[in-house]
Design a protein around this motif. Sequence first.
Motif, PDB file in Angstrom:
ATOM      1  N   THR A  23      -7.452   8.130   3.458  1.00 11.41           N
ATOM      2  CA  THR A  23      -7.526   6.831   4.132  1.00 11.41           C
ATOM      3  C   THR A  23      -8.697   6.022   3.595  1.00 11.41           C
ATOM      4  OG1 THR A  23      -6.466   7.694   6.119  1.00 11.41           O
ATOM      5  CG2 THR A  23      -7.782   5.685   6.370  1.00 11.41           C
ATOM      6  N   GLY A  36      -0.752   7.815   4.063  1.00 10.03           N
ATOM      7  CA  GLY A  36      -0.545   6.687   4.962  1.00 10.03           C
ATOM      8  C   GLY A  36      -0.411   7.091   6.420  1.00 10.03           C
ATOM      9  N   ASP A  39       2.370   3.731   8.318  1.00 14.59           N
ATOM     10  CA  ASP A  39       3.368   4.725   7.886  1.00 14.59           C
ATOM     11  C   ASP A  39       3.646   5.768   8.970  1.00 14.59           C
ATOM     12  OD1 ASP A  39       3.898   3.573   5.472  1.00 14.59           O
ATOM     13  OD2 ASP A  39       2.743   5.009   4.280  1.00 14.59           O
ATOM     14  N   GLY A  63      -7.009  -0.702  -1.346  1.00 13.19           N
ATOM     15  CA  GLY A  63      -6.334  -1.818  -0.698  1.00 13.19           C
ATOM     16  C   GLY A  63      -7.204  -3.065  -0.661  1.00 13.19           C
ATOM     17  N   LEU A  68      -1.545  -0.966   0.917  1.00 10.58           N
ATOM     18  CA  LEU A  68      -2.525   0.116   0.897  1.00 10.58           C
ATOM     19  C   LEU A  68      -3.520  -0.013   2.049  1.00 10.58           C
ATOM     20  CD1 LEU A  68      -3.229   0.419  -2.929  1.00 10.58           C
ATOM     21  CD2 LEU A  68      -2.051   2.075  -1.477  1.00 10.58           C
ATOM     22  N   ILE A  99      -3.303   9.439  -4.104  1.00  5.38           N
ATOM     23  CA  ILE A  99      -2.455   8.870  -3.053  1.00  5.38           C
ATOM     24  C   ILE A  99      -0.992   9.176  -3.326  1.00  5.38           C
ATOM     25  CG2 ILE A  99      -1.626   6.689  -2.075  1.00  5.38           C
ATOM     26  CD1 ILE A  99      -4.524   5.705  -2.260  1.00  5.38           C
ATOM     27  N   GLY A 114      -2.214   5.128   9.508  1.00  2.00           N
ATOM     28  CA  GLY A 114      -1.817   3.765   9.175  1.00  2.00           C
ATOM     29  C   GLY A 114      -0.439   3.493   9.741  1.00  2.00           C
ATOM     30  N   GLY A 136      -1.758   0.854   5.217  1.00  2.00           N
ATOM     31  CA  GLY A 136      -1.046   2.133   5.199  1.00  2.00           C
ATOM     32  C   GLY A 136       0.426   1.922   5.498  1.00  2.00           C
ATOM     33  N   CYS A 137       0.983   0.865   4.940  1.00  2.00           N
ATOM     34  CA  CYS A 137       2.375   0.490   5.167  1.00  2.00           C
ATOM     35  C   CYS A 137       3.166   0.659   3.867  1.00  2.00           C
ATOM     36  CB  CYS A 137       2.440  -0.951   5.654  1.00  2.00           C
ATOM     37  SG  CYS A 137       4.099  -1.519   5.983  1.00  2.00           S
ATOM     38  N   ARG A 185      -7.691   4.893   0.221  1.00  4.60           N
ATOM     39  CA  ARG A 185      -6.653   3.874   0.387  1.00  4.60           C
ATOM     40  C   ARG A 185      -7.241   2.533   0.816  1.00  4.60           C
ATOM     41  NH1 ARG A 185      -3.944   5.107   5.150  1.00  4.60           N
ATOM     42  NH2 ARG A 185      -4.650   3.110   5.904  1.00  4.60           N
ATOM     43  N   THR A 204       2.932   3.153   1.890  1.00  2.59           N
ATOM     44  CA  THR A 204       1.771   3.474   1.060  1.00  2.59           C
ATOM     45  C   THR A 204       2.148   3.941  -0.336  1.00  2.59           C
ATOM     46  OG1 THR A 204       0.536   4.041   3.044  1.00  2.59           O
ATOM     47  CG2 THR A 204      -0.322   4.884   0.962  1.00  2.59           C
ATOM     48  N   THR A 205       3.087   4.873  -0.432  1.00  2.49           N
ATOM     49  CA  THR A 205       3.412   5.388  -1.768  1.00  2.49           C
ATOM     50  C   THR A 205       4.074   4.323  -2.632  1.00  2.49           C
ATOM     51  OG1 THR A 205       5.413   6.404  -0.850  1.00  2.49           O
ATOM     52  CG2 THR A 205       3.517   7.837  -1.163  1.00  2.49           C
TER      53      THR A 205
END
Length: 166
Positions: free
Chosen positions: A17, A140, A145, A24, A93, A132, A143, A96-97, A20, A99-100
């Motif tokens: 996180t 994520g 995710d 982000g 990012l 990540i 977040g 956390g939406c 990320r 994320t990948t």
Amino acid sequence: MFVNWLRENQLSSGLLTIIRLYLGYSWLKAGYIKVAGGFDASGYLQGAIAKATGENPTVQGWWASFLEGFALPNAGLFSFLVAWGELLVGLGLFLGCLTTAAAFFGIIMNFAFIFSGTISTNPQMILLTIFILVAGYNAGKIGIDRFIIPYIKLKTKRKDNTAEIS
């Protein structure tokens, strides 16, 4: 063992996180500046093409050909894609939406910048993004995710079950 730790451990989720959020914020800031300021990629593209010549070119000939034959004539499209791509990758990012997916598109852009002869923070961002991508959902989990991925899995499972019944 390390991959399992990245994918399943709660401590790993917390560390990811932090990574990320850093990535982000970096993407979000760069994208916002471009979107708000009216970014034009044509000068950057011309500079990258120029780096393909000389005794020690930093841009490969095949990439320079792509830039010259396709990207430069469509500089308006590339300006739009880079500016909004950076902004959306950063948003994904940071929140956390998906994320990948955001990390995947971010790493693609980082490689495109490196192919164009720009070093800057791109190698560092690629290295962090690999963690990540390997971690997948765990990156994520702290977040959005946490809510979106189970919903997507549920919808996908329902579609599979409906297809089997038909």
